[in-house]
Design an enzyme around this catalytic site. Structure first.
Site, PDB file in Angstrom:
ATOM      1  N   ASP A 128       0.884  -1.144   0.037  1.00 43.60           N
ATOM      2  CA  ASP A 128       0.088   0.063   0.091  1.00 43.60           C
ATOM      3  C   ASP A 128       0.821   1.259   0.000  1.00 43.60           C
ATOM      4  O   ASP A 128       1.942   1.276   0.332  1.00 43.60           O
ATOM      5  CB  ASP A 128      -0.909  -0.076   1.287  1.00 43.60           C
ATOM      6  CG  ASP A 128      -2.144   0.669   0.729  1.00 43.60           C
ATOM      7  OD1 ASP A 128      -2.330   1.526   0.038  1.00 43.60           O
ATOM      8  OD2 ASP A 128      -3.315   0.247   1.651  1.00 43.60           O
ATOM      9  N   ASP A 183     -10.855   1.458  -3.286  1.00 44.43           N
ATOM     10  CA  ASP A 183     -11.548   1.357  -2.004  1.00 44.43           C
ATOM     11  C   ASP A 183     -13.126   1.160  -2.147  1.00 44.43           C
ATOM     12  O   ASP A 183     -13.536   0.955  -1.018  1.00 44.43           O
ATOM     13  CB  ASP A 183     -10.950   2.060  -1.108  1.00 44.43           C
ATOM     14  CG  ASP A 183      -9.666   2.026  -0.531  1.00 44.43           C
ATOM     15  OD1 ASP A 183      -9.234   0.947  -0.887  1.00 44.43           O
ATOM     16  OD2 ASP A 183      -9.166   2.866   0.311  1.00 44.43           O
TER      17      ASP A 183
HETATM   18  C1  GLA Z   1      -5.761   1.889   2.119  1.00 39.89           C
HETATM   19  C2  GLA Z   1      -6.293   0.656   1.360  1.00 39.89           C
HETATM   20  C3  GLA Z   1      -7.115  -0.407   1.819  1.00 39.89           C
HETATM   21  C4  GLA Z   1      -6.774  -0.688   3.489  1.00 39.89           C
HETATM   22  C5  GLA Z   1      -6.457   0.236   4.217  1.00 39.89           C
HETATM   23  C6  GLA Z   1      -5.869  -0.059   5.450  1.00 39.89           C
HETATM   24  O1  GLA Z   1      -7.069   2.497   2.398  1.00 39.89           O
HETATM   25  O2  GLA Z   1      -6.684   1.111  -0.081  1.00 39.89           O
HETATM   26  O3  GLA Z   1      -7.592  -1.457   1.127  1.00 39.89           O
HETATM   27  O4  GLA Z   1      -5.646  -1.621   3.043  1.00 39.89           O
HETATM   28  O5  GLA Z   1      -5.462   1.364   3.367  1.00 39.89           O
HETATM   29  O6  GLA Z   1      -5.242   0.946   6.226  1.00 39.89           O
END
Ligand code: GLA
Length: 721
Positions: free
Chosen positions: A454, A521
């Protein structure tokens, strides 16, 4: 021939690039359709007609567009190379020095020298058998003395003809990536920049120019993509005087910050590879060429893409072994093949304000390490994946406390936090070793199959504290690539997902070393239909993580039917991002049937040609995948909202073989689709034993697709007989 200059033709995938190696600088005389085998007189005519007219109040000789346009060509548009000799001149005059043509490889290297300053530029054109033209430019300082050349920008540029009158590119924000925007190519420069240190949620993604009204299936289109995950820029530009005999130019490259790249004698700047694609078959023609190219890579994931369950939206930071074991158990029963433990497993990470940087399993939450969970996952024959955010740090972490000099920020203090976090300088050799060491150790200890990598903030004031606060986005990006490459070298079976606040780092640079992207997301299928169909403009479905979320979307709070969510998740590398333990028996049965359907259809979905329908009704989305031999296809017919017409009428199913007969079946394993009308007769048959139709009728005349209720989708599956 009128010219004694060598003419080089690269051909592949129905596309051709023709370069005249003219002095002092070569020029492109054609990029677009393969014109076939041109004889001497045709080439002669092409060269002669590549000379534009000299306009009034302009240069005495006609102005050409060279392969490396700068002011030295009296070019008043965006230069291909900008830079300045430190404490000296910005003017470089590159002159053709040599070339290398490898016909079999479809590769032409053109080397140009700037005698004034001792600079050497090489432009490499590689046109593959899919019609994708990759352009890579390097600039080297080959001077003898002390001269430092500060590179400002290197932009790969290609000409567009007069008939390319419209552009399409993308923007976006968190939870709404790849929003298309479209307009006329006017005089002036349409410049899109990402200054966020990642390709970004609002990435231009693919800048497309096309003939009037081009759409998924129709029109001539020219596109550009920068394979780079740091700062970047895209442009389409039209000057009143044109660009040689062309109307405008299309280009992309890295956006360098002031002073970011200074070349000392012997040093070289390699610009990211920029891909140019031409098609005569609309947007699907572009995606087809790109998908085929990506699928042919040695590194392209080839094993069946495992149905994945990611824990994030099921438990968030609430890591509790018993809860997770129940989730793993439920996942295994529905047919999940890979479990990914998301954020929250490492020291001090009880929420998003702390912990980043300390990649040690939290012993309070996980007293026996991750083993109990990993064992539970493995016992059920599933793979195990783990979330990391390696480039980031919270100031309260042990790492930040012990190594403030590793933070990528000005020495006199960090700037604004984003999600309470800052960036770690991966270009710092000790920081790089430390982070790599932690990830490597965990991968080795637990035999981790998959990393969700990430990157949840933009880079601002990315100052290299260990190097006079110089700008460091360029080096950060290269250090990231080195780390991914090294991890893959040490763990060849490891798969990596690129996530950045959702789909904020989707580009061919990161995908050269990762195996899929998290598209967004936002799992709300109404939004996701669009996010996925546009993400697939560049990359094939098997690289796009698409998970079914909870009934109520956690980002939009819209409540949608399970069948619609499942139909949407099917068109990608499918997975689940929800708490399965909360589902009813009936819902679990449906998810189980979906898992089986995904496994049945993934060989088709992950190898076939993506086809998208052009529909007058903007609330309808027709997405299909047709096998390369056209013997099988699956289509999703989705309705996002209501619209005025009561009937959809005949809709053509694109991509079918007109000479084949197909049997169509409704795949209702995902649950019943709610129709806004009584189904048309053919659909009643398709929902029963099947409806037989030729590709000529289904693809040529079309079938009356049913008008669905809002936020519904129906899946139809065609097999040839
Ligand atoms: C980001 C990612 C999510 C998740 C969160 C965790 O927002 O896009 O999918 O992994 O971080 O903190």
């Amino acid at each position: 021939m009128n010219t004694t200059n060598p003419i080089i033709t690269l051909r592949g995938g129905g596309t051709a690039l023709i370069v005249e190696l003219a002095h002092p600088r070569p020029r492109i005389i054609h990029w677009g359709a393969d014109l076939g085998d041109l004889g001497a007189s045709d080439l002669d005519a092409l060269v002669t007609s590549a000379d534009p007219s000299a306009t009034h109040n302009s240069t005495d000789e006609p102005r050409d567009l060279t392969i490396l346009p700068t002011e030295a060509d009296a070019w008043s548009g965006t230069p291909a190379i900008e830079g300045v000799v430190r404490d000296g001149s910005p003017y470089a005059r590159f002159v053709l020095a040599s070339h290398r043509f490898d016909e079999a490889a479809g590769e032409l290297d053109v080397t140009l020298r700037d005698e004034r300053n001792g600079l050497v530029a090489t432009v490499r054109y590689r046109l593959d058998r899919f019609g994708v033209l990759d352009v890579g430019t390097t600039v080297a300082n080959e001077s003898d003395g002390e001269m430092v050349y500060d590179v400002g920008a290197v932009t790969a540029l290609l000409p567009l003809p007069d008939r390319a009158t419209e552009y399409l590119d993308f923007t976006g924000k968190w939870s709404r990536e790849r929003s298309p925007q479209r307009g006329a190519i006017d005089l002036g420069t349409r410049l899109r920049e990402s200054r966020r240190g990642r390709s970004s949620l609002d990435s231009p993604y693919l800048l497309i120019a096309g003939t009037h009204g081009f759409d998924f299936r129709n029109g001539e289109v020219w596109a550009v993509h920068a394979g780079w995950s740091g700062n970047q820029r895209y442009l389409v530009e039209q000057l009143p005087e044109g660009a040689g005999v062309f109307r405008s130019i299309l280009g992309a490259g890295e956006l360098l910050l002031p002073g970011e790249v200074g070349l000392r004698p012997g040093e070289c700047y390699q610009a990211p590879e920029v891909s140019f694609i031409w098609s005569n078959a609309g947007l699907d023609g572009l995606s087809g060429a790109l998908h085929r190219k990506l699928r042919a890579r040695d590194t392209h994931p080839r094993s069946p893409r495992p149905l994945t369950l990611n824990t994030w939206e099921a438990v968030y930071f609430d890591h509790d072994l018993a809860t997770l074991e129940r989730l793993v158990d439920a996942a295994s029963r529905v047919g999940v093949e890979r479990i990914v433990l998301d954020d929250g497993w490492f020291a001090g990470r009880r929420n998003d304000t702390n912990g980043l940087g300390d990649w040690i399993v939290d012993t309070e939450v996980w007293p026996d390490g991750l083993w109990p969970l990993v064992d539970a996952v493995r016992e059920k024959g599933m793979q195990f994946g783990l979330w990391f955010e390696p480039e980031m740090v919270n100031l309260g972490s042990r790492l930040a406390q012990e190594h403030p000099d590793w933070i990528l920020a000005p020495s006199d203090g960090v700037g604004a936090a984003i999600r309470h976090q800052y960036v770690l300088n991966l270009a710092h050799p000790d920081a790089w070793e430390h982070i790599l060491g932690r990830i490597d150790a965990l991968v080795a200890e637990y035999g981790i199959d998959y990393i969700k990598w990430d990157h949840n903030r933009e880079l601002h004031e990315a100052a290299l504290r260990n190097d006079r606060d110089r700008a460091g986005v360029h080096e950060q990006t290269l250090a990231l690539y080195r780390m991914l490459d090294e991890l893959k070298r040490r763990h060849p079976a490891l798969e990596i997902e690129s996530c950045a606040s959702g789909g904020g780092r989707v580009d061919l640079g990161i995908l050269a070393r990762t195996d899929r992207v998290w598209a967004s997301d936002c799992n709300d299928p109404v939004e996701r239909q669009n996010i996925q169909r546009w993400t697939a403009q560049l990359i094939p479905l098997e690289l796009i993580g698409s998970h079914v979320g909870a009934e109520e979307s956690h980002t939009t709070h819209r409540v949608t039917a399970l069948s619609f969510r499942l139909a949407t998740a099917l068109f990608g590398h499918a997975g689940i991002e929800a708490d399965l333990t909360r589902l009813s028996r009936e819902e679990l049965d449906t998810v189980t049937a979906f898992a089986a359907l995904y496994k049945e259809l993934r060989p088709l979905l992950h190898s076939g040609d993506l086809v998208r329908g052009d529909l007058a009704d903007q609330e309808s989305v027709l997405t299909g995948v047709v096998s390369t031999d056209r013997s099988e296809a699956v289509f999703s017919w989705a309705r996002l909202g209501t619209s005025a017409p009561a009937q959809s009428g005949r809709v053509r199913l694109p991509g079918l073989d007109p000479d084949r007969g197909y049997r169509i079946r409704v795949r209702d394993e995902i649950g019943r689709t709610s129709l806004h009308e009584n189904p048309p007769a053919w659909l009643v048959q398709a929902a029963g034993d099947g409806f037989s139709v030729s590709g000529r009728v289904a693809g040529g005349a079309g079938l009356p697709l049913p008008t669905l209720d809002a936020q519904q989708a129906i899946l139809i599956h065609l097999t040839s007989h």
